[in-house]
Structures are given as structure tokens and as C-alpha cells.
Design a protein around this motif. Structure first.
Motif, short mmCIF file in Angstrom:
data_model
loop_
_atom_site.label_atom_id
_atom_site.label_comp_id
_atom_site.label_asym_id
_atom_site.label_seq_id
_atom_site.Cartn_x
_atom_site.Cartn_y
_atom_site.Cartn_z
N ARG A 120 -73.65 -17.47 12.68
CA ARG A 120 -74.39 -17.79 12.33
C ARG A 120 -73.19 -19.99 12.51
O ARG A 120 -72.98 -20.14 12.81
CB ARG A 120 -73.84 -18.56 10.68
CG ARG A 120 -71.92 -18.11 10.51
CD ARG A 120 -71.82 -18.81 8.38
NE ARG A 120 -71.13 -17.92 8.34
CZ ARG A 120 -69.70 -18.81 8.46
NH1 ARG A 120 -70.09 -20.12 9.22
NH2 ARG A 120 -68.49 -18.38 8.10
N PRO A 121 -74.16 -20.48 11.71
CA PRO A 121 -74.02 -22.74 11.98
C PRO A 121 -72.22 -21.90 11.68
O PRO A 121 -72.23 -21.80 10.50
CB PRO A 121 -74.68 -22.67 11.73
CG PRO A 121 -75.80 -23.03 11.88
CD PRO A 121 -75.92 -20.86 11.29
N VAL A 122 -71.54 -22.73 12.00
CA VAL A 122 -70.03 -23.05 11.12
C VAL A 122 -70.11 -24.71 10.76
O VAL A 122 -70.08 -25.14 11.71
CB VAL A 122 -68.97 -22.70 12.32
CG1 VAL A 122 -68.97 -21.78 13.52
CG2 VAL A 122 -68.75 -24.48 13.34
N LYS A 123 -69.10 -24.84 10.14
CA LYS A 123 -69.28 -26.16 8.52
C LYS A 123 -67.77 -26.85 9.77
O LYS A 123 -67.26 -26.89 10.64
CB LYS A 123 -69.27 -25.75 7.33
CG LYS A 123 -70.16 -24.80 7.05
CD LYS A 123 -69.94 -23.97 5.57
CE LYS A 123 -70.65 -23.29 4.85
NZ LYS A 123 -71.87 -23.69 4.61
N ILE A 124 -68.50 -27.79 9.22
CA ILE A 124 -67.59 -28.97 9.55
C ILE A 124 -66.36 -28.38 9.18
O ILE A 124 -66.37 -28.21 7.82
CB ILE A 124 -68.26 -30.25 8.79
CG1 ILE A 124 -69.19 -31.22 9.91
CG2 ILE A 124 -67.16 -31.63 9.97
CD1 ILE A 124 -69.67 -30.56 11.33
N GLN A 125 -65.35 -28.67 9.44
CA GLN A 125 -63.89 -28.45 9.40
C GLN A 125 -63.45 -27.31 9.26
O GLN A 125 -62.44 -26.52 8.33
CB GLN A 125 -63.25 -29.54 8.16
CG GLN A 125 -62.81 -30.68 8.17
CD GLN A 125 -61.96 -31.12 9.10
OE1 GLN A 125 -62.28 -31.85 10.30
NE2 GLN A 125 -61.20 -31.20 9.25
N GLU A 126 -64.55 -26.32 9.46
CA GLU A 126 -63.93 -24.48 9.29
C GLU A 126 -63.04 -24.49 10.69
O GLU A 126 -63.80 -24.37 11.76
CB GLU A 126 -65.64 -24.17 9.72
CG GLU A 126 -65.67 -22.64 9.01
CD GLU A 126 -67.16 -21.74 9.11
OE1 GLU A 126 -66.45 -20.75 8.54
OE2 GLU A 126 -67.88 -22.23 8.88
N LYS A 127 -62.04 -23.52 10.35
CA LYS A 127 -61.53 -23.61 11.30
C LYS A 127 -61.86 -21.84 11.88
O LYS A 127 -61.29 -21.16 10.91
CB LYS A 127 -59.66 -23.39 10.91
CG LYS A 127 -59.41 -25.43 10.81
CD LYS A 127 -57.45 -25.55 10.18
CE LYS A 127 -57.68 -26.91 10.10
NZ LYS A 127 -56.04 -27.30 10.54
N LYS A 239 -61.94 -22.94 5.13
CA LYS A 239 -61.69 -24.11 5.25
C LYS A 239 -61.05 -24.50 4.17
O LYS A 239 -61.66 -23.98 3.20
CB LYS A 239 -63.92 -24.74 5.11
CG LYS A 239 -63.58 -26.10 5.22
CD LYS A 239 -65.43 -26.61 4.65
CE LYS A 239 -65.82 -27.96 5.12
NZ LYS A 239 -67.32 -27.99 4.59
N LYS A 240 -60.78 -26.00 3.97
CA LYS A 240 -59.83 -25.92 3.54
C LYS A 240 -60.30 -27.91 2.21
O LYS A 240 -60.73 -28.07 3.19
CB LYS A 240 -58.11 -26.79 3.33
CG LYS A 240 -57.42 -25.56 4.34
CD LYS A 240 -55.85 -25.78 4.38
CE LYS A 240 -55.24 -24.87 4.87
NZ LYS A 240 -53.92 -25.18 5.35
#
Length: 346
Positions: A120-127, A239-240
Motif C-alpha cells: 500500500r502507499p506509505v504515509k508521509i513520516q511513516e517510518k 508514524k509519530k
């Protein structure tokens, strides 16, 4: 919505056939999720009883979907980022997935054809956290990590991320140093708000690569299980936020042990040859007008010191020259076969 009624619609191969007939079936080939909707549950009475009966009815179908790599939509709640594994429909020719799509293993007989993508697409800032489990000491170079805004599965995959995909629009990748790709090593990758790709290696350093990705578009993680890197495990992601930390769906913990982490050697039997039509002729050759002392083509780790006699290109280090010739063709074939894969078309 546009539907071409003149074309025969086909159900994707990864969806099991069933005669159960749910009222609505929603499929996401990107995240490999399947949602079954049943609309005939009576509302007036016995709703819970009928609901449980319906769940049991589709349980076998759900298990079949899991075995084919399709997963139910996440039910963990708003604090979950969703399931995360490798895309079963978009992977290199020599890649085998296991552990529910979380482990990717490339055949030892080759250094290439090891591309995998996030499901799936990863989110911004998702490590996204990876662990390198096995390496082949006979190959040069190691893991390549990148991102793409091109949906996996929308094109045929070449043998390598660098340079095959990075020469195309929508793909960015960088190499990870060999000394940071030893078995048991864990790496984290993520995309920051400015669109930079960040990779944190086991020594605590964060490597930054500038990209032109549009952070408003879907972005997939791209990993090339290349060279000496043979097996990687997708541990999960987080993701924090300001007040909480969101994580990918909980999965079974796989510890690093002597059994699943370590070094292998190249097989003694003759490697399987990839059909020439699937190995572009210009993969390994660079313009011989470049500074040869700085050319790094195959492993991107050593200087290119080997000259190809027919075309005059400097594009291989001594170690890669012998191994590439052994895999793709005999060393003397460049003298008799004008289509020898190491030579670019002039």
C-alpha cells in the motif's frame, strides 16, 4: 466510473473463486485487501445470530484469500496505519514471498531481479522498518532503497532499480553501503514532508536523498534485494504524532536467529539464465567518454576498471565482470555474438 462493456471482464487471479455470492465485493489490488458485504441480514430480530452465521459462512473464503495474499480490511481502529507487506503482484522474477508477504527472498544464483514494493502507499513520516536476514557473500553491492509514485504492477519490472527504474519518471532510489547491510541489520526509511527520502542505518546515521516526488500523490516504498543482500523482512511501520504513535497492523514477531539470519555462498550449479528479451541490452554499458575512475555501474561500490573490447566501455569492476559474464553469457561470446547483453546498441 467508466466501464468498457465490449471487453470481457476478468476476475484477478489472486481472488479465489467461490459460489457463496456476497452482495458486494470490493477489491484493492494496491493494498491487496478484500471487503465482503452481505446485505440480507434481518434488522428486526435475531440480528446477532444471523450475523455470526454469515461470518462462519465466509470464514473458509477468507482463509483462501489469505493464502493468496489478499487480506481483510483492517479492523484495528483509527490508531492503526493498516496492514503492511510486500506487493504479491509486483515483484522481481526471482523473488519469493513468505511469512504472509513480509519476507522477500531472491534466488542466490543471481544478483538482480529482486525488486519488491510495499503493498500500500506509505504515509508521509511513516517510518518503515526492514531487517536484513540473509546475504550471499559471493556477490558485490547490496540493498537499494527508494520510493515511487507509479502504482506497482502498472508496468513490467526490469532487473534493477538503479539505473533501470531511476532513469524513468516517478522512481527514486539510492544504494545502502555494504557495511550497513549485514545480516540482522535493521533499517528505517520514510518520506518527510518536503519529499526527501530518509534512510536510517544501524549506526544511527540518517542518509537523505532529495526527490521530486509530489507528497500529495500516493507513494510506495521500493526495495531492490540486490547483490549480496538475499533476504529481507518487513517488520512494520510507525508514524509519530503530537499525542500518540500510530503503527501498522500487529503481526507475529519474528526474532533474528542463527537459522534465519546469516551468510550463504553462491550455488555451485550453473545459474539459471534469464531470457535475453527480459534483459535490456543497455543495462550495464555507460558512455566511454565519462571519467572511468568514477564509473560504478553494476555494484555501485567499486571503481570500474574492466574494458569491454568491442564497444570500448569502462563499466565493470573485476569482481562484477567475472560474475556477470558467468550469469548472462560466456566471456568469449562478446567476440562472436553482437547481441551479447553487456554491449549497448550503438
Amino acid at each position: 466510473m467508466t466501464v468498457n462493456l465490449e471487453r470481457q471482464l476478468k476476475i484477478p487471479a489472486y481472488i479465489p473463486q467461490s459460489s457463496l455470492g456476497p452482495d458486494i465485493t470490493l477489491v484493492s489490488p494496491t493494498t491487496m485487501q478484500l471487503l465482503l458485504l452481505e446485505l440480507r441480514v434481518p434488522w428486526e430480530e435475531r440480528m446477532e445470530e444471523v450475523h455470526e452465521r454469515k461470518r462462519e459462512k465466509y470464514q473458509e473464503l477468507v482463509e483462501d484469500c489469505k493464502r493468496n495474499g489478499t487480506h481483510r480490511a483492517c479492523g484495528c481502529g483509527n490508531g492503526c496505519l493498516g496492514p503492511l507487506m510486500f506487493n504479491a503482484e509486483a515483484k522481481g522474477q526471482l523473488v519469493r514471498l513468505s511469512e504472509g508477504g513480509r519476507r522477500a527472498t531472491r534466488e542466490k544464483s543471481s544478483f538482480q531481479h529482486g525488486l519488491v514494493f510495499s503493498s500500500r502507499p506509505v504515509k508521509i513520516q511513516e517510518k518503515v522498518c526492514l531487517r536484513i536476514e540473509r546475504s550471499v557473500s559471493g556477490w558485490h553491492g547490496a540493498l537499494r532503497i527508494g520510493i515511487t509514485s507509479v502504482a506497482p504492477g502498472s508496468r513490467s519490472l526490469p532487473p534493477l532499480a538503479i539505473p533501470d527504474l531511476t532513469y524513468s519518471q516517478g522512481y527514486w532510489a539510492t544504494l545502502v553501503p555494504e557495511n550497513q547491510c549485514e545480516p540482522r541489520t535493521e533499517l528505517k526509511l520514510w518520506v518527510c514532508r518536503r519529499g526527501y527520502l530518509r534512510i536510517r542505518t544501524s549506526d544511527g546515521q540518517t542518509h537523505i536523498m532529495e526527490t521530486q516526488v509530489n507528497t500529495r500523490d500516493p507513494i510506495w516504498a521500493m526495495i531492490d534485494v540486490y547483490g549480496q543482500t538475499n533476504t529481507i523482512l518487513l517488520i512494520g511501520s510507525e508514524k509519530k504524532g503530537f499525542f500518540s504513535t500510530r503503527r501498522s497492523c500487529p503481526v507475529l514477531t519474528i526474532d533474528a536467529t542463527e537459522e534465519n539470519c546469516g551468510y550463504d555462498i553462491l550455488p555451485t550449479e550453473k545459474p539459471q539464465k534469464i531470457p535475453e528479451k527480459q534483459t535490456p541490452a543497455s543495462i550495464f554499458c555507460q558512455n566511454n567518454g565519462h571519467n572511468r575512475s568514477m564509473e560504478r555501474v553494476v555494484c555501485l561500490s567499486m571503481h570500474a576498471d574492466v574494458l569491454l573490447c568491442v564497444c570500448g566501455h569502462w563499466c565493470l569492476c573485476p569482481q562484477c565482470a567475472s560474475r556477470v559474464a558467468r550469469e548472462i553469457g560466456r566471456e568469449d561470446s562478446r567476440k562472436t555474438d553482437p547481441s551479447f547483453p553487456l554491449l549497448s546498441k550503438q
